[in-house]
Structures are given as C-alpha cells and as structure tokens.
Design a protein around this motif. Sequence first.
Motif, short mmCIF file in Angstrom:
data_model
loop_
_atom_site.label_atom_id
_atom_site.label_comp_id
_atom_site.label_asym_id
_atom_site.label_seq_id
_atom_site.Cartn_x
_atom_site.Cartn_y
_atom_site.Cartn_z
N THR A 36 -9.67 -2.07 -2.69
CA THR A 36 -9.50 -1.96 -1.37
C THR A 36 -10.30 -0.86 -0.64
O THR A 36 -10.99 -1.18 0.41
CB THR A 36 -7.82 -1.49 -1.09
N LYS A 80 -1.63 0.68 -9.23
CA LYS A 80 -0.71 1.00 -8.14
C LYS A 80 0.80 0.58 -8.42
O LYS A 80 0.74 -0.40 -9.28
CB LYS A 80 -1.32 0.57 -6.57
N TYR A 127 -5.30 4.40 -1.75
CA TYR A 127 -5.98 3.09 -1.72
C TYR A 127 -6.07 2.62 -3.04
O TYR A 127 -6.66 3.35 -4.07
CB TYR A 127 -6.84 3.04 -0.86
N HIS A 130 -8.77 2.09 9.61
CA HIS A 130 -8.62 2.81 8.17
C HIS A 130 -9.11 4.20 8.04
O HIS A 130 -9.16 5.13 6.98
CB HIS A 130 -8.64 2.12 6.97
N GLU A 169 -3.82 -5.20 -0.84
CA GLU A 169 -3.47 -4.25 -0.07
C GLU A 169 -4.27 -4.17 1.34
O GLU A 169 -5.50 -4.50 1.46
CB GLU A 169 -3.97 -2.96 -0.87
N SER A 203 0.71 -1.11 0.03
CA SER A 203 -0.04 0.17 0.11
C SER A 203 0.78 1.28 0.07
O SER A 203 2.09 1.34 0.57
CB SER A 203 -0.92 0.04 1.15
#
Lengths: 61, 465
Positions: free
Chosen positions: B335, B134, B331, B320, B124, B90
């Motif tokens: 996720t 990502k 993110y 979170h 993640e 992440s």
Amino acid sequence: MNTEAATVVAALLAAAGLSPTPEEAARLAAAYPGWQAELAALYDMPDARYETPALVFRPEP
Amino acid sequence: MYLTIADAGAALRAGETTSVDLVRAALAVADARDAALGVHLARFDDAALAAAARADAELAAGADRGPLHGIPMGIKDLIAAAEGETTAQSLVLDREWGRERDAPAVARLRAAGAVITGKTTTMEFGIGAPDPAKPFPVPRNPWSTAHYPGGSSSGSAAGVAAGMFLGGLGTDSAGSVRYPAALCGVTGLKPTFGRVPKNGCVPLGPSYDHVGPLARTAEDCAAILTAVAGHDARDTASSDRPAGDYRGALTGSLAGLRIGVDPLLGKARERAGELDSVLVKAVAELRAAGASAVPIRLPYYRELTTVTRLGMAAEAFAYHRNDLRRRWSDYGAGTRLALAKGALLSAADFVQLQRVRRAGQRALAELFTEVDLIVTPTASCGAPRIEHLGTDDMADAALTAYWNAVGNPVLSVPIGFTRDGLPLGMQIAGRPFEEAAVLAAGHAYQQRTGWHRRVPDLVRDLLAA
C-alpha cells in the motif's frame, strides 16, 4: 540502477516528507523511468494538444 | 441453499424459506469456511438475524420492499455501515470515521429490505497488495485457496462465490469490482461515474472511485443497482439524472444491438491460453441472443490505463500524505509504495492526465456511434497465486483501469475457466448512464449459459444442503 532516477526520486520523496526504506526507495526509482515515459506519451498525444482538462470547479460548495 | 437473489426472493414469497433461514445458512457457510477464505473483517450475526426476523414479519404482514427484501448482503469495509466500525483494512484509518452511520448506498440497501451480514476484506484503502505482516486476513479464492480472489473488493466477490451472502457492495477505482468478480466467477458492475453516491466511502481516487454491486447474476446486480442508484447532494460527483428500474429492463433479447469486440491482445505480459477461445464462445452466445458483433480497437487503451494508474495515485496521495509521513510503517508494504507513487507526479502531470481523459472520452463517444456495447476480457489470466502477489503483476493482468478514466458503465460476467479451474471473465461496457443496456446484455448471456451458477468445490457440500 539508473542513478539520475534514483536522485530525482530521492529528492521528490524527501520533499514530500516520506521516509521509505532504502529497498523501497530503490523500487520506486526503478519504476520511475517507466512512469515518466508513460507520462511523456500523454504530453505527445495529438488529440489532447488543445483539449480542455476534465477539471470542474463549481462556484458553490 | 439458494444461489441467487432472484431465486431466494421467489422462495421467500412462495413461503418456502424465510429471511432468517437465508441468513442462518449464509452464516453457517461463513462459520465453516471463513478461516480458509478470509472474507470477513467483521460479522454482524445478531443484528443480521434480528433484521431478518423483522423482514420476515414485514413480508408476513404484506409489506414487500422488493427484490432485496430479506436478502443477506456483505459490504466492503471501505463503506460505512452503522453496525460497526470501518477499518479500510488498515491500522491507519481513524476508527471514528463513519462510526455508527450508513453510507447512502448502505442506507438505500437497508431501506430496500437487505440484511447486512458483515464487512468484507479489501486491499488496504483499496490499493496495493495484502500484507501478511498486518493483523488482517489475507483473502483467498474460493476456487483455489492457493490463489488470490482479486482486489480490492476481495471479500465481497469471494463471499458471493462461496455463498456467505447473496450480494455485496464493492468499490471500483481501477477495476476493484470487476477484477475480483472475474477471478471469483461472479458478476460485478462498475456503474457510470456519479450513478451511485460514494459519500460514506473511504476515498481512494475521488474522480476514479465508483460504488457497485457484486452478485452471481446480472439480474441480481440490476436489483442492487436499482436500490442504490440515484442522486445524493452530499456527493459532489453524484449525478442528478433519474435512475431507472434496471431489473425491469432485462428482456433476454439483444436483437438489433451492435457489439464491438476488442480482445485486448498484447495488453498484458501474461495471457491464459484458454482466454481467446472462451471469449469467442461468449461472443457467439451474444450473437445467438440477437446481437451483431464486429471487431474494434479501444481508442487510447495504453494512455487511458496510464491515466487511471497515475491519476488515482496522485489523488490518493493527497488524502494520505500526512499519514504516510507520520505512520509509514503502519501501512502495508504494498500500500505505502503504491501511494508514494503519487508523490512523484507534478501538478502539470496531473492536469495533463485530465486533458487526456477528455480526449479519450471524445474518441470513445465517437466509437459508441458505431456500436452500442463493447466487449473485452476482464483479466488476461486467472487468479494469481498468493505467493506471487505484487502490485504491478495484478495491475497488469487486470484489463479494467481504462474505464475508470472515462467513467462508462462496465459489467463483468463469468465466461469459463482456465485449465487449472480458475474463472475467467468478460467485460461489457456501454455509453454513460446506459447501465440498463449493459445489464441486459449480461442477463441475456446468462440466460444462455451456466458459468454464473458454478459452485467451488470448497463449498459445494455446504451449498447443496
């Protein structure tokens, strides 16, 4: 689109301070009635009616 | 190349190989295939070779730390290891978290002589689905790189299947050890909740999270569990029940054991056509090893699966919330949606989940007065294609989340393949803290079958060397 679910989900996401895209909010709203139905089934489970929740609090850290 | 920890350990002690050779061979496979498979987020080649040399020197001096001595192992990147940072795959996790320290499970592996070769890919924070946007690898299945290896302990499972290490650690909050184990054709154990300390691991749903081993065999998982199990007061969920020698409990016989079998029909939208015949054959092998088998139905399957999926989201959202508010787009797409689900539950909903868990535990305990073990499929079908990945599809095919609501130990073992050549798995569940019985059943099954020794075409030439 379930407009009531969309309204509730939008309000809950806003209350939590989240800022999803409109498409993401729509996905959550589309799934929300299903989750609510699953939760309702848990409240209707007879064996859980008088059950103690599996929560433990210890007096020491 | 040696496929199992037991084989490699025997060769080490016979002087036929060295830990340095084992690590070099594992690193060579990673050099050749990691670009295709996305197993590693970080590799510790120099540190691993140095640790292997120390392991060899100790063995030469007569100091034998046991079955894991000198064995290369991979660690899911939700679990802290001193060699490098923990990322949780992440952009969001503070890189200072866990820096230069071992989680207790990793420290125990190291004390048992294991050589940590790297950190492995995950979903993640252990949730959602891989996001190619990502800057992290999208893990792929060694049996078909067009398919997903399962998650969230993706890299640890795929790495064992590919021979990039002989054992690994994963975490399991809704099936994240067992599901990728099944999809990659390896063996994985979710121990009893609290059996292995999980401090030093990035949490997902703290009352659903477990740390567990992945390896080719139940015997190897038993060796890893023996090393990592036991109380740690820093983890409030850690059990102070004495841990055992799980490897020593493997007899190969299941004489007198009663096994309940639930094929979990109708519990997923898709079901591999081969699954039922493969499961019937697997149960026949358990019978041949001395067990009796009877049909059962898991109590409250739907309800307890719901508990894990929603309860885990609620617990994860608490962790979170502030990061989601500030860094939503950092993110991954899958996720953040999975985590946001936790914002849609009320506090009363959360408590009701805990009442259902208790009722489910009682019903299951009643069932375990009639049977000693319970067998089900691990997943309803083989690995999904990468382009079809979606959180709901994956969650639906994984028949694993039930057990995270109740906490029992569950092993997944490979039992065959789909017609497309994708592995299928079987779960073996036991009473709380009866990991020995679960592992013994897996071991007895693997004494009679060879699915756990199958090697993907992608690495066959490398592993034959």
